[in-house]
Design a protein around this motif. Structure first.
Motif, mmCIF file in Angstrom:
data_model
loop_
_atom_site.group_PDB
_atom_site.id
_atom_site.type_symbol
_atom_site.label_atom_id
_atom_site.label_comp_id
_atom_site.label_asym_id
_atom_site.label_seq_id
_atom_site.Cartn_x
_atom_site.Cartn_y
_atom_site.Cartn_z
ATOM 1 N N ILE A 1 0.852 -1.187 0.000
ATOM 2 C CA ILE A 1 0.000 0.000 0.000
ATOM 3 C C ILE A 1 0.883 1.231 0.000
ATOM 4 O O ILE A 1 1.993 1.204 0.532
ATOM 5 N N SER B 1 -3.166 5.546 -1.562
ATOM 6 C CA SER B 1 -4.328 4.812 -1.052
ATOM 7 C C SER B 1 -4.865 5.449 0.228
ATOM 8 O O SER B 1 -6.075 5.563 0.411
ATOM 9 N N ASP C 1 -7.695 -0.548 -2.617
ATOM 10 C CA ASP C 1 -7.592 -0.493 -4.073
ATOM 11 C C ASP C 1 -7.007 -1.758 -4.664
ATOM 12 O O ASP C 1 -6.395 -2.560 -3.972
#
Lengths: 323, 431
Positions: free
Chosen positions: B205, B209, B311
């Protein structure tokens, strides 16, 4: 050989009065020789015209269009070149990064290679071993080496910073700190000067011993001998090395592509070199027209620098035999 | 002499061109000996685990067909895209290719792929997750069919939770809880961290995000509008900086250096107690974790009710522009994205697939931890977003990322960095 002989024989026979034919015969012989000549080099000619010169012309044309490889090719005049200087901020960043790299890496690697070759030109026991040792990095190449260096340059566990810590220096974050990424790459390049070193070593061994003997008689010291005999005598090789490594340094790409996250040229675009930016434009966003324009601009920059180099070279390069 | 030269060169070029053309035609046989149309299928699945799986799918398809024969061509990751581009430009592409899901529209815009609308009917799209189907649409027409996807989840170490006096069945649900839990999970020995509770930029990540999550799930560019320099995104950056401050640059760097080599994952090694990663990360825990006691949860929300945004990415099957056998190719794509093949792929690879029914069937067939994580990942797809390359700003990331880097390095203030990023992206807009 046989046909050659008969041609001469015929020419002799035809000398009486038939001037026209003779000259045509001679032409045809010449033509035939030419044909053979070109046939022999035809693999190269085909390769050059089809695979180098053709695409070169094509990219020159493409640089004035919005070519996207698959569907578009409209003439847009000088827009691509205007875009470099007005819209695309990363163009300047990438050009600056590349110039920085060229400016530091070329002199440093050249000096490093000369220094190393002089050391390895001494008559010491086990010299062959040292020569092999210092040449080895030059044959290791590509991605494996970059990965190796990523580990060596690791901020807290890498060997480079561990070594620096021993001598009381707190090493930088190298590839993670935008201000240290380019020096890190240059350091890496210094490690593999073996290729240049080999050239210098060969030319050092070609320097006539009589020059040094004469200098000895005149009472010249080590430094004087180096600066007044060695350097001038190997200056053609230095010139060649500087020229080719400058051109090579402008094309730096792989290192940044492999050693930065996703080939982005990060952190903070500090490793976004000209060719990497060009590649991203061509293959990530399909702006082949713009990328072609960038390629031609680089070509012009390198060309100008090479011409300057050639002009300057006349002042300091010493060719024996007055060449 | 000059004439001779020109003659020879032109003759050679002519011969070369002719040879080249005829060679090109004959290299690719159009049909097998028994008269089946050959569909050339390009993928980058060449690894020991994936290749047998995709080849089994192809074999099953071939055995079921009288008219079509699929030939698998493996091309290495990276090479496959440039080769596809060149072959489309040359008019001699593959019939089916596996490509990135986030750039479908970009390829459609540049005429690199075929419009598939004439081969499929309205109900075809119902098989797939809507957020995936959205990305294959360009100008109301589908240009690809989603194949697989992924989603990010929070993995947490239940033993560490117990040790720290936290309820192992109650993972953090908001950013505030995340911070609170992380502080409790830290183990320090003097200045040195033995275990770090959590660090938001580790794992699978990035800053973008978290910024999206803070902004109610709004990405940098949505429906052609820029949302880069928003108050919530600035706040997210300040929040990320706070984490760095808490742990100290040194700790972050030394941890990163240690697990940069990917030899041992710090979450599995117990050095980090909470970790964001894709669902497939579970297979590493299973294979190397020695019965580690772990849990999975959605990524904590910015605040209660703001959404546990995650995501994802993924791949699609598409037909390159100018492919010779689009109809036959589509037959194969339908099989590849149909329930049977998708289920096989999902079971064998432990991968999230695009076909809804296949994914649910997999959940039913799995057992134990396999089922637990897979189910969580399937459920998480509802809150997962994809961020396809915007056609008007294809290279926006290269302009935003350096500014975020600079903010996270403490060289620029969040509001200034994002303002500059937004200005840089604005300049890029294509007509």
């Amino acid at each position: 050989m046989k046909s050659y002989d008969t041609t001469i024989a015929r020419r002799g026979a035809g000398l009486a009065g038939k001037k026209e034919k003779t000259s045509r015969r001679r032409m045809s012989r010449q033509t035939r020789e030419n044909i053979f000549g070109y046939l022999f080099i035809s693999p190269w000619i085909i390769g050059f015209l089809g695979l180098t010169f053709g695409p070169l012309l094509f990219s020159l044309f493409a640089s004035f269009t919005d070519y996207n490889i698959t569907s578009r090719m409209n003439f847009i005049g000088l827009d691509n070149f205007k875009r470099m200087f007005t819209i695309d901020d990363l163009f300047k960043t990438s050009l600056w990064n590349t110039l920085y790299y060229v400016l530091f890496s070329v002199p440093l690697t050249t000096a490093g290679a000369i220094f190393l070759s002089v050391l390895l030109n001494q008559k010491v026991r086990g010299m062959k071993f040292f020569r092999t040792l210092y040449y080895l990095p030059a044959i290791l190449s590509g991605v494996a080496v970059y990965f190796l260096w990523m580990q060596l340059l690791s901020p807290s566990t890498g060997l480079v910073n561990t070594f620096l810590a021993w001598i009381g220096i707190e090493g930088p974050a190298w590839l993670f700190d935008p201000e240290w990424t380019k020096p890190a790459l240059i350091l890496m390049k210094m490690w593999s000067v073996g290729g240049g070193m080999l050239l210098y070593l060969a030319s050092l061994q070609g320097v006539s011993a009589s020059l040094y003997e004469a200098a000895d008689l005149d009472g010249a010291g080590v430094m004087k001998k180096f600066f007044y005999i060695t350097l001038p005598m190997i200056s053609p090789i230095i010139f060649f090395d500087v020229l080719t490594s400058t051109i090579g340094a402008f094309q730096i790409f792989q290192e940044a592509y492999v050693m930065t996250e996703n080939g982005s040229g990060g952190p903070g675009n500090s490793l976004l070199f000209y060719n990497l930016h060009m590649w991203n434009n061509a293959f990530e966003v399909f702006d082949m027209g713009y990328a072609s324009a960038m390629a031609w601009l680089l070509f012009i920059v390198v060309m100008v620098l090479t011409i300057i180099n050639m002009k300057l070279g006349k002042k300091w390069v010493h060719y024996e035999g007055g060449g | 002499m000059k004439k001779g030269l020109i003659f020879i060169i032109s003759a050679i070029l002519l011969i070369g061109t002719l040879a080249g053309c005829s060679g090109g035609e004959s290299v690719q046989a159009e049909k097998t000996k028994d008269g089946k149309v050959i569909v050339d299928f390009w993928s980058f699945w060449g690894s020991e685990t994936r290749r047998p799986i995709i080849e089994k799918i192809i074999e099953d398809f071939n055995n079921s067909q009288d008219e079509v024969f699929v030939k698998h061509t493996y091309l290495p990751w990276g090479d496959i895209w440039t080769k596809n581009l060149a072959s489309v430009a040359a008019g001699n592409p593959a019939d089916v290719i596996i490509n990135d899901i986030n750039s479908v529209a970009q390829r459609a815009e540049n005429a690199q792929s075929e419009d598939l609308s004439k081969y499929i009917d309205e109900s075809f799209k119902d098989q797939f997750y809507p957020h995936l189907w959205e990305t294959v649409m360009y100008g109301d027409k589908p240009y690809a069919v989603p194949f697989n996807t992924d989603t990010r989840l929070l993995f947490y170490n239940k033993d560490a939770f117990k040790e720290a006096g936290l309820d192992p069945e109650k993972p953090p649900a908001t950013w505030a809880e995340l911070e609170e839990y992380a502080a409790k999970l830290d183990i320090k020995d003097g200045d040195r961290y033995e275990r770090v509770g959590f660090y938001p930029l580790w794992g699978s990540i990035g800053a973008a995000s978290w910024m999206t999550s803070a902004d109610g799930g709004k990405g940098f560019i949505q429906d052609g509008e820029l949302y880069i320099n928003t108050p919530k995104k600035q706040e997210a950056l300040r929040w990320l900086l706070g984490w760095k401050e808490r742990l100290g640059e040194k700790t972050v760097q030394s941890f990163e250096a240690e697990f940069g080599s990917e030899q041992s994952n710090p979450f599995i090694a117990g050095k980090v107690a909470m970790w964001v990663d894709i669902g497939t990360f579970y297979t590493q825990i299973r294979d190397y974790g020695e019965d580690m006691n772990f849990g999975v949860a959605p990524i904590p929300a910015y605040e209660k009710g703001s959404g546990n945004w995650s995501d994802g990415g993924g791949f699609v099957a598409e037909i390159p522009k100018g492919a010779k056998h689009p109809e036959e190719a589509m037959k194969f794509i339908k099989y590849l994205t149909g329930q049977e093949a998708q289920k096989y792929w999902a079971m064998k690879n432990y991968d999230n697939v695009a076909n809804k029914e296949a994914a649910e069937a997999v959940v039913n067939d799995l057992k134990g931890d396999d089922k637990y994580v897979y189910e969580a990942s399937v459920k998480n797809l509802d809150q997962t977003q994809l961020f396809p390359v915007p056609v008007k700003y294809p290279d926006y990331q290269s302009r935003i990322n350096p500014h975020i880097d600079s903010v996270l390095l403490g060289k620029t203030k969040p509001e200034k960095g994002l303002a500059e990023a937004e200005k840089d992206v604005e300049k890029l807009k294509r007509k």
